[in-house]
Enzyme design. Structure first.
Site, PDB file in Angstrom:
ATOM      1  N   ASP A  13       0.886  -1.130  -0.016  1.00  0.00           N
ATOM      2  CA  ASP A  13       0.190  -0.166   0.131  1.00  0.00           C
ATOM      3  C   ASP A  13       0.709   1.430  -0.019  1.00  0.00           C
ATOM      4  O   ASP A  13       0.615   2.430   0.516  1.00  0.00           O
ATOM      5  CB  ASP A  13      -0.919   0.159   1.117  1.00  0.00           C
ATOM      6  CG  ASP A  13      -1.976  -1.055   1.180  1.00  0.00           C
ATOM      7  OD1 ASP A  13      -2.262  -1.569   0.028  1.00  0.00           O
ATOM      8  OD2 ASP A  13      -2.200  -1.731   2.174  1.00  0.00           O
ATOM      9  N   LYS A  16       2.131   1.978  -5.157  1.00  0.00           N
ATOM     10  CA  LYS A  16       2.745   1.409  -6.346  1.00  0.00           C
ATOM     11  C   LYS A  16       1.750   1.793  -7.623  1.00  0.00           C
ATOM     12  O   LYS A  16       2.277   2.066  -8.550  1.00  0.00           O
ATOM     13  CB  LYS A  16       2.744  -0.050  -6.043  1.00  0.00           C
ATOM     14  CG  LYS A  16       3.823  -0.261  -5.030  1.00  0.00           C
ATOM     15  CD  LYS A  16       3.815  -1.829  -4.930  1.00  0.00           C
ATOM     16  CE  LYS A  16       2.395  -2.520  -4.275  1.00  0.00           C
ATOM     17  NZ  LYS A  16       2.233  -2.146  -2.880  1.00  0.00           N
ATOM     18  N   GLY A  40      -4.415  -4.226  -3.857  1.00  0.00           N
ATOM     19  CA  GLY A  40      -5.519  -3.249  -4.116  1.00  0.00           C
ATOM     20  C   GLY A  40      -4.788  -1.887  -4.423  1.00  0.00           C
ATOM     21  O   GLY A  40      -4.073  -1.634  -3.522  1.00  0.00           O
ATOM     22  N   HIS A  41      -4.690  -1.581  -5.731  1.00  0.00           N
ATOM     23  CA  HIS A  41      -4.052  -0.430  -6.152  1.00  0.00           C
ATOM     24  C   HIS A  41      -4.938   0.623  -6.551  1.00  0.00           C
ATOM     25  O   HIS A  41      -5.857   0.382  -7.454  1.00  0.00           O
ATOM     26  CB  HIS A  41      -2.880  -0.827  -7.249  1.00  0.00           C
ATOM     27  CG  HIS A  41      -2.106  -1.871  -6.972  1.00  0.00           C
ATOM     28  ND1 HIS A  41      -1.373  -2.723  -8.046  1.00  0.00           N
ATOM     29  CD2 HIS A  41      -1.543  -2.208  -5.767  1.00  0.00           C
ATOM     30  CE1 HIS A  41      -0.866  -3.630  -7.194  1.00  0.00           C
ATOM     31  NE2 HIS A  41      -0.905  -3.524  -6.007  1.00  0.00           N
ATOM     32  N   GLN A 223       1.797  -6.139  -2.888  1.00  0.00           N
ATOM     33  CA  GLN A 223       2.421  -6.102  -1.825  1.00  0.00           C
ATOM     34  C   GLN A 223       3.857  -5.290  -1.514  1.00  0.00           C
ATOM     35  O   GLN A 223       4.086  -4.252  -2.033  1.00  0.00           O
ATOM     36  CB  GLN A 223       2.661  -7.619  -1.348  1.00  0.00           C
ATOM     37  CG  GLN A 223       1.242  -8.326  -1.194  1.00  0.00           C
ATOM     38  CD  GLN A 223       0.787  -8.763  -2.496  1.00  0.00           C
ATOM     39  OE1 GLN A 223       1.352  -9.459  -3.169  1.00  0.00           O
ATOM     40  NE2 GLN A 223      -0.470  -8.651  -2.853  1.00  0.00           N
TER      41      GLN A 223
HETATM   42  P1  GDP Z   1      -0.523   0.511  -3.555  1.00  0.00           P
HETATM   43  O1  GDP Z   1      -1.153  -0.969  -2.953  1.00  0.00           O
HETATM   44  O2  GDP Z   1       0.933   0.133  -3.257  1.00  0.00           O
HETATM   45  O3  GDP Z   1      -0.873   0.752  -4.918  1.00  0.00           O
HETATM   46  O4  GDP Z   1      -1.189   1.470  -2.639  1.00  0.00           O
HETATM   47  P2  GDP Z   1      -2.755   1.985  -2.385  1.00  0.00           P
HETATM   48  O5  GDP Z   1      -3.442   2.227  -3.522  1.00  0.00           O
HETATM   49  O6  GDP Z   1      -2.988   0.389  -1.696  1.00  0.00           O
HETATM   50  O7  GDP Z   1      -2.542   2.737  -1.286  1.00  0.00           O
HETATM   51  C1  GDP Z   1      -2.303   4.075  -1.652  1.00  0.00           C
HETATM   52  C2  GDP Z   1      -3.113   5.304  -1.263  1.00  0.00           C
HETATM   53  O8  GDP Z   1      -2.391   6.325  -1.080  1.00  0.00           O
HETATM   54  C3  GDP Z   1      -4.117   5.231  -2.414  1.00  0.00           C
HETATM   55  O9  GDP Z   1      -5.270   5.499  -1.893  1.00  0.00           O
HETATM   56  C4  GDP Z   1      -3.588   6.559  -3.291  1.00  0.00           C
HETATM   57  O10 GDP Z   1      -4.418   7.030  -3.966  1.00  0.00           O
HETATM   58  C5  GDP Z   1      -3.085   7.376  -2.119  1.00  0.00           C
HETATM   59  N1  GDP Z   1      -1.804   8.134  -2.553  1.00  0.00           N
HETATM   60  C6  GDP Z   1      -0.553   7.731  -3.293  1.00  0.00           C
HETATM   61  N2  GDP Z   1       0.028   8.533  -3.552  1.00  0.00           N
HETATM   62  C7  GDP Z   1      -0.174   9.633  -2.598  1.00  0.00           C
HETATM   63  C8  GDP Z   1       0.290  10.957  -2.102  1.00  0.00           C
HETATM   64  O11 GDP Z   1       1.442  11.195  -2.461  1.00  0.00           O
HETATM   65  N3  GDP Z   1      -0.524  11.504  -1.248  1.00  0.00           N
HETATM   66  C9  GDP Z   1      -1.447  11.119  -0.610  1.00  0.00           C
HETATM   67  N4  GDP Z   1      -2.285  11.732   0.172  1.00  0.00           N
HETATM   68  N5  GDP Z   1      -2.100  10.056  -1.231  1.00  0.00           N
HETATM   69  C10 GDP Z   1      -1.453   9.269  -2.118  1.00  0.00           C
HETATM   70  P1  IMO Z   2      -0.942  -4.117  -2.201  1.00  0.00           P
HETATM   71  O1  IMO Z   2      -0.472  -4.665  -3.523  1.00  0.00           O
HETATM   72  C1  IMO Z   2      -0.968  -4.572   2.045  1.00  0.00           C
HETATM   73  C2  IMO Z   2      -1.187  -8.917   3.717  1.00  0.00           C
HETATM   74  C3  IMO Z   2      -2.365  -9.125   4.260  1.00  0.00           C
HETATM   75  C4  IMO Z   2      -2.032 -10.104   5.399  1.00  0.00           C
HETATM   76  C5  IMO Z   2      -0.906 -10.649   4.654  1.00  0.00           C
HETATM   77  C6  IMO Z   2      -0.978 -12.030   4.111  1.00  0.00           C
HETATM   78  O2  IMO Z   2      -2.189  -3.383  -2.361  1.00  0.00           O
HETATM   79  O3  IMO Z   2       0.146  -3.195  -1.510  1.00  0.00           O
HETATM   80  P2  IMO Z   2      -2.562 -12.625   1.846  1.00  0.00           P
HETATM   81  O4  IMO Z   2      -3.956 -12.596   1.589  1.00  0.00           O
HETATM   82  O5  IMO Z   2      -1.427 -12.317   1.011  1.00  0.00           O
HETATM   83  O6  IMO Z   2      -2.402 -14.414   2.075  1.00  0.00           O
HETATM   84  O7  IMO Z   2      -2.238 -12.075   3.255  1.00  0.00           O
HETATM   85  O8  IMO Z   2      -0.276  -9.983   3.767  1.00  0.00           O
HETATM   86  N1  IMO Z   2      -1.391  -8.074   2.431  1.00  0.00           N
HETATM   87  C7  IMO Z   2      -1.590  -6.888   2.219  1.00  0.00           C
HETATM   88  N2  IMO Z   2      -1.090  -5.904   2.702  1.00  0.00           N
HETATM   89  N3  IMO Z   2      -1.210  -4.463   0.805  1.00  0.00           N
HETATM   90  C8  IMO Z   2      -1.427  -5.492   0.074  1.00  0.00           C
HETATM   91  O9  IMO Z   2      -1.154  -5.402  -1.375  1.00  0.00           O
HETATM   92  C9  IMO Z   2      -1.453  -6.825   0.518  1.00  0.00           C
HETATM   93  N4  IMO Z   2      -1.594  -8.023   0.054  1.00  0.00           N
HETATM   94  C10 IMO Z   2      -1.550  -9.004   1.260  1.00  0.00           C
HETATM   95  O10 IMO Z   2      -3.057  -7.937   4.920  1.00  0.00           O
HETATM   96  O11 IMO Z   2      -1.179  -9.391   6.429  1.00  0.00           O
HETATM   97 MG    MG Z   3      -2.711  -1.454  -1.659  1.00  0.00          MG
END
Ligand code: GDP
Ligand code: IMO
Ligand code: MG
Length: 435
Positions: A13, A16, A40-41, A223
């Site tokens: 999270d 990416k 979840g991106h 991840q």
């Molecule tokens: P990922 O799994 O690595 O793709 O990240 P996620 O999408 O799960 O979580 C990142 C969250 O931060 C998302 O809701 C993005 O819209 C948000 N985000 C990304 N870059 C920034 C930033 O520079 N500032 C803020 N405030 N939010 C950001």
């Molecule tokens: P992105 O791509 C954050 C965590 C789960 C749990 C552990 C194992 O959005 O960064 P799993 O279902 O993979 O067997 O769960 O890994 N986890 C993540 N945490 N971002 C993710 O993906 C994750 N994918 C799995 O919360 O702790």
């Molecule tokens: Mg994510």
């Protein structure tokens, strides 16, 4: 242009998806190489929010090929829903291809994931319950179903039978579940295979072509390093390798095909699920980060645990991945927090200090951060587009991270939207993307 890998440098999270979306504009192909719909991106574009679990974050670009490599585990139901969802929003998915060798998440994997967590009780990992672990387990046990198997009913039925057989005892509580009936499952997954048939391809050959033609290929990790099954905080990890080496295996290329590896990190830390977290904040500052950063999971909606930036973990992630650049997201979330603390070392249970990420679980689970303090800033930085636009305290914070980790910062996030970024002058292959 050769390959560039985007990897999470923390516990996932990190943002990416947003960085991949930015790079996809200049790329011929974006490839997912591991994980599944546990990811979840989120991408924010023109005020619209897109959430992807399986589809590579390049799909919003009409010229970019989006590939799901052999290393990914695919839930075909989620895949078809995601394709439909994009179509409804007018996004063309004609450039999407799924490796014929990618493994399939089956209904029994979901049940086994849930049952496994329930059995662990308080010791549970906190998985996303998407069947990821059991699917990778079947892959290693050579009992997996691959995308290509969905295209042949006879093979599919045989393979489902073989995969279910050793699980009979564990699956006994679900034996009356109609979803687990061999014939029903075979027909349902054959139908899903039929719907996805035009997407199933030899993805590695597509990647080789792009690389051989000097095109940019972005390998999109899911991840993060500390969730890596080999290098992370085992057993509180995911069941794949989210580190750069896996981009080769999970896409079908060699190490020399990947020229740059960008590690994505937030300006602080978060973690979803259980496991050690040395710089975790269990106080008002942690709550403030959660609210300001909107730290609630994209996949499960769970509140993310929040803490200070952990440079011990980040240095470890840099080494394991061979990071060539850092992208630091969510710097804006730290606005108004003063002072800001950063973990530079860990204190172990007996008072010993650790500069390096402890390999021993007994130490890791009890380690707490040793911090240095930096002054914060009060100014709204979401409008900053050059480093010079940032308050000096924010610049000092970035400089400290780059110097301590020994990796240059290429990009800084100051808000969720696409344009809310600062491109630094770091010397990277795709420096021109900043233009
Ligand atoms: P990922 O799994 O690595 O793709 O990240 P996620 O999408 O799960 O979580 C990142 C969250 O931060 C998302 O809701 C993005 O819209 C948000 N985000 C990304 N870059 C920034 C930033 O520079 N500032 C803020 N405030 N939010 C950001
Ligand atoms: P992105 O791509 C954050 C965590 C789960 C749990 C552990 C194992 O959005 O960064 P799993 O279902 O993979 O067997 O769960 O890994 N986890 C993540 N945490 N971002 C993710 O993906 C994750 N994918 C799995 O919360 O702790
Ligand atoms: Mg994510």
């Amino acid at each position: 242009m050769p390959g560039l890998a985007i990897v999470g440098a923390q516990w996932g999270d990190e943002g990416k998806g947003k960085i991949t979306d930015l790079l996809a504009e200049r790329a011929d192909a974006v490839v997912r190489f591991q994980g599944g719909n546990n990811a979840g991106h989120t991408i924010v574009r023109g005020g619209e929010e897109f959430k992807f679990h399986l589809i590579p974050s390049g799909i919003l670009h009409s010229d970019t090929l989006c590939l799901i490599g052999n290393g990914v585990v695919v839930d075909p139901k989620v895949m078809t829903e995601e394709i439909e969802g994009l179509r409804r929003r007018g996004i063309d998915t004609g450039r999407l291809r799924i490796s014929a060798n990618a493994h399939v998440i089956m209904p029994y994997h979901l049940l086994l994931d849930q049952a496994g967590e329930a059995k662990l009780g308080e010791l549970q990992i906190g998985t996303t319950r998407r069947g990821i672990g059991p699917c990778y387990a079947d892959k290693s046990a050579r009992l997996g179903i691959r995308m290509q198997d969905l295209l042949d009913e006879k093979i599919l039925k045989q393979k489902i039978y073989a995969a279910m057989e050793p699980k009979r005892l564990t699956l006994r509580p679900f034996e009356k579940d109609p979803a687990l009936d061999l014939q029903t499952m075979t027909e349902e997954y054959r139908t899903l295979g039929h719907r996805l048939e035009s997407y199933i391809a030899d993805t590695q050959r597509i990647i080789w072509d792009a690389l051989d033609n000097e095109r940019l290929v972005v390998f999109e990790g899911a991840q993060g390093a500390l969730l890596d099954i080999d290098h992370g905080t085992y057993p509180f990890v995911t069941s794949s390798n989210p580190t750069a080496g896996a981009a080769c295996v999970g896409a079908g290329v060699g190490p020399k095909d990947i020229e740059e590896v960008w590690g994505i990190t937030k300006a602080y830390s978060t973690r979803v699920g259980s496991g050690p977290f040395a710089s975790e904040l269990d106080d008002d500052v942690g709550d403030r980060l959660r609210v300001a950063g909107n730290e609630f999971g994209t996949t499960t909606g769970r509140a993310r645990r929040c803490g200070w930036l952990d440079l011990v973990g980040l240095r470890y992630a840099a080494r394991i991945n061979g990071l060539t650049a850092l992208a630091i997201t969510k710097l804006d979330v730290l606005t108004g927090i003063d002072p800001i603390r950063v973990a530079v070392r860990y204190s172990g249970p007996d008072g010993a200090s650790f500069d390096e990420f402890p390999y021993h679980q007994s130490i890791l689970h009890k380690a707490v951060g040793e911090y240095i303090e930096l002054p914060g800033w009060q100014e709204d930085i979401s409008g900053a587009r050059r480093l010079e636009d940032l308050p000096s305290a924010a610049r000092d914070y970035l400089d400290l991270i780059a110097a301590n980790v020994g990796v240059p910062v290429v990009l800084v996030g100051v808000g969720p939207a696409r344009d809310e970024v600062i491109w630094t002058q770091a010397d990277t292959l795709v420096h021109s993307i900043a233009a």
